[in-house]
Design an enzyme around this catalytic site. Structure first.
Site, PDB file in Angstrom:
ATOM      1  N   ASN A   9       0.880  -1.173   0.000  1.00  0.00           N
ATOM      2  CA  ASN A   9       0.000   0.000   0.000  1.00  0.00           C
ATOM      3  C   ASN A   9       0.918   1.224   0.000  1.00  0.00           C
ATOM      4  O   ASN A   9       1.452   1.592   1.038  1.00  0.00           O
ATOM      5  CB  ASN A   9      -0.915  -0.015   1.232  1.00  0.00           C
ATOM      6  CG  ASN A   9      -1.813   1.200   1.275  1.00  0.00           C
ATOM      7  OD1 ASN A   9      -1.838   2.003   0.339  1.00  0.00           O
ATOM      8  ND2 ASN A   9      -2.553   1.348   2.359  1.00  0.00           N
ATOM      9  N   LYS A  11       0.104   4.188  -0.364  1.00  0.00           N
ATOM     10  CA  LYS A  11      -0.588   5.378   0.160  1.00  0.00           C
ATOM     11  C   LYS A  11      -0.297   6.560  -0.768  1.00  0.00           C
ATOM     12  O   LYS A  11      -0.222   6.363  -1.979  1.00  0.00           O
ATOM     13  CB  LYS A  11      -0.193   5.627   1.624  1.00  0.00           C
ATOM     14  CG  LYS A  11      -0.379   4.360   2.464  1.00  0.00           C
ATOM     15  CD  LYS A  11      -0.213   4.561   3.943  1.00  0.00           C
ATOM     16  CE  LYS A  11      -0.394   3.221   4.652  1.00  0.00           C
ATOM     17  NZ  LYS A  11      -0.349   3.326   6.094  1.00  0.00           N
ATOM     18  N   HIS A  97      -9.610   0.998   4.525  1.00  0.00           N
ATOM     19  CA  HIS A  97      -8.369   1.256   5.263  1.00  0.00           C
ATOM     20  C   HIS A  97      -8.657   2.214   6.419  1.00  0.00           C
ATOM     21  O   HIS A  97      -9.484   3.112   6.293  1.00  0.00           O
ATOM     22  CB  HIS A  97      -7.311   1.852   4.329  1.00  0.00           C
ATOM     23  CG  HIS A  97      -5.950   1.843   4.956  1.00  0.00           C
ATOM     24  ND1 HIS A  97      -5.577   2.800   5.872  1.00  0.00           N
ATOM     25  CD2 HIS A  97      -4.923   0.977   4.852  1.00  0.00           C
ATOM     26  CE1 HIS A  97      -4.345   2.515   6.288  1.00  0.00           C
ATOM     27  NE2 HIS A  97      -3.923   1.416   5.691  1.00  0.00           N
ATOM     28  N   GLU A  99      -7.145   4.678   7.471  1.00  0.00           N
ATOM     29  CA  GLU A  99      -6.961   6.105   7.141  1.00  0.00           C
ATOM     30  C   GLU A  99      -8.192   6.639   6.413  1.00  0.00           C
ATOM     31  O   GLU A  99      -8.559   7.808   6.573  1.00  0.00           O
ATOM     32  CB  GLU A  99      -5.676   6.279   6.316  1.00  0.00           C
ATOM     33  CG  GLU A  99      -4.450   6.057   7.200  1.00  0.00           C
ATOM     34  CD  GLU A  99      -3.242   5.441   6.521  1.00  0.00           C
ATOM     35  OE1 GLU A  99      -3.170   5.483   5.275  1.00  0.00           O
ATOM     36  OE2 GLU A  99      -2.370   4.909   7.236  1.00  0.00           O
ATOM     37  N   GLU A 169      -5.492  -4.748  10.436  1.00  0.00           N
ATOM     38  CA  GLU A 169      -4.457  -3.734  10.650  1.00  0.00           C
ATOM     39  C   GLU A 169      -4.763  -2.950  11.924  1.00  0.00           C
ATOM     40  O   GLU A 169      -5.574  -2.019  11.902  1.00  0.00           O
ATOM     41  CB  GLU A 169      -4.415  -2.755   9.470  1.00  0.00           C
ATOM     42  CG  GLU A 169      -4.087  -3.389   8.140  1.00  0.00           C
ATOM     43  CD  GLU A 169      -3.510  -2.372   7.164  1.00  0.00           C
ATOM     44  OE1 GLU A 169      -2.404  -2.615   6.677  1.00  0.00           O
ATOM     45  OE2 GLU A 169      -4.140  -1.333   6.921  1.00  0.00           O
ATOM     46  N   GLY A 175       2.483   2.461  10.778  1.00  0.00           N
ATOM     47  CA  GLY A 175       3.438   3.552  10.639  1.00  0.00           C
ATOM     48  C   GLY A 175       4.126   3.938  11.932  1.00  0.00           C
ATOM     49  O   GLY A 175       4.782   4.975  12.015  1.00  0.00           O
ATOM     50  N   SER A 215       3.400  -1.986  10.405  1.00  0.00           N
ATOM     51  CA  SER A 215       4.850  -2.047  10.628  1.00  0.00           C
ATOM     52  C   SER A 215       5.464  -3.404  10.275  1.00  0.00           C
ATOM     53  O   SER A 215       6.405  -3.861  10.920  1.00  0.00           O
ATOM     54  CB  SER A 215       5.200  -1.641  12.068  1.00  0.00           C
ATOM     55  OG  SER A 215       4.807  -0.297  12.305  1.00  0.00           O
TER      56      SER A 215
HETATM   57  P1  13P Z   1       2.926   0.489   7.698  1.00  0.00           P
HETATM   58  O1  13P Z   1       3.431  -0.795   7.101  1.00  0.00           O
HETATM   59  O2  13P Z   1       3.669   1.711   7.212  1.00  0.00           O
HETATM   60  O3  13P Z   1       2.802   0.410   9.170  1.00  0.00           O
HETATM   61  O4  13P Z   1       1.433   0.689   7.124  1.00  0.00           O
HETATM   62  C1  13P Z   1       0.538  -0.353   7.221  1.00  0.00           C
HETATM   63  C2  13P Z   1      -0.647  -0.022   6.417  1.00  0.00           C
HETATM   64  O5  13P Z   1      -1.419   0.859   6.759  1.00  0.00           O
HETATM   65  C3  13P Z   1      -0.850  -0.759   5.169  1.00  0.00           C
HETATM   66  O6  13P Z   1      -2.118  -0.538   4.661  1.00  0.00           O
END
Ligand code: 13P
Length: 253
Positions: A9, A11, A97, A99, A169, A175, A215
């Site tokens: 992803n 983003k 997601h 976010e 997740e 992150g 992560s």
């Molecule tokens: P990270 O791997 O940067 O923690 O992000 C995970 C994520 O949100 C994947 O969709």
């Protein structure tokens, strides 16, 4: 065996040129992909077509949109529909997601609508769920995630749920560098599978790929993916680095 999936992803990261170099570096690395392994690149909308072209002729490697809208078509300036994604040959779409839920107020009912449209247009969904830190600290993560699953997925048919892809997740691990332990991931992902099994039966539940996200890195992927109910990962930051993501792909069981 159900599909084991390494999904990137990106983003809102990378220029077109950076993304194209990254994909090239990954697909020219020595990837150990067997027939049950899938790699998915979740890229920004404007790159979907060009990344798909880069992947042409590669078995087991697909492109994903990071979102689609919950309406079929119409006056929704700036949004992208499942039909539009289908029309440019997109294979997968990430739905729900955290976010999107947090910054764009996407609720479980809206995600159910998105999933209906994804199915209508033949897109494979990667449905995200997961709890915030306060919920984890209160110890109610299992029931929280169960509600997310029930409210967004339980209107689907057993046929639609067969081979479905879920990404668990935990928000506190996204992150942050703070990965869930492999035991924490296994415990809740087994719970998710049991929730699906109670509704759809064991055969359907066993066919669903449940990814872990938060992560994931080359250094921890093998341990996490080694859990019986972890069928790969949805990877943010580490998917932006070719050597990291290639190693993550090679950590699929
Ligand atoms: P990270 O791997 O940067 O923690 O992000 C995970 C994520 O949100 C994947 O969709």
């Amino acid at each position: 065996m159900r599909k084991q999936i390494a999904a990137a992803n990106w983003k809102m990261n990378l220029t077109l040129e950076q993304g194209s170099t990254l994909v090239n570096d990954i697909i020219s690395a020595s990837l150990m992909l067997d027939k049950d392994h899938l790699v998915v690149f979740g890229v920004p909308f404007p790159y979907l077509t060009s990344v798909k072209q880069q992947l042409a002729g590669r078995e087991n490697i697909f492109v994903a949109a990071q979102n689609c809208y919950s309406k079929k078509s119409g006056a929704y300036t700036g949004e992208v529909s499942a039909e539009i994604l289908h029309s440019i040959g997109v294979d997968y779409v990430i739905i729900g997601h955290s976010e999107r839920r947090e910054y764009f107020n996407e609720c479980n009912a809206m995600l159910a609508e998105k999933l209906n449209l994804a199915f209508e247009y033949g897109l494979k969904a990667i449905f995200c769920c997961g709890e915030a830190l306060a919920i984890r600290e209160a110890g109610t993560q299992n029931s929280f995630v169960e509600t997310q699953i029930k409210e967004s997925l339980f209107h689907l048919t057993a046929e639609q749920m067969t081979g479905f892809v879920i990404a668990y997740e935990p928000i506190w691990a996204i992150g942050t560098g703070k990965t869930a332990s492999s035991a924490q991931a296994q415990e809740i992902q087994l719970h998710i599978r049991n929730v699906i099994g109670a509704q759809y039966g064991d055969a359907v539940a066993q066919s669903v790929s449940i990814l872990y996200g938060g992560s994931v890195k080359a250094a921890n992927a093998k341990e996490i993916f080694g859990q019986p109910d972890v069928d790969g990962g949805l990877v943010g930051g580490a998917s932006l680095v070719a050597a990291e993501f290639s190693a993550i792909i090679n950590s699929l069981k």
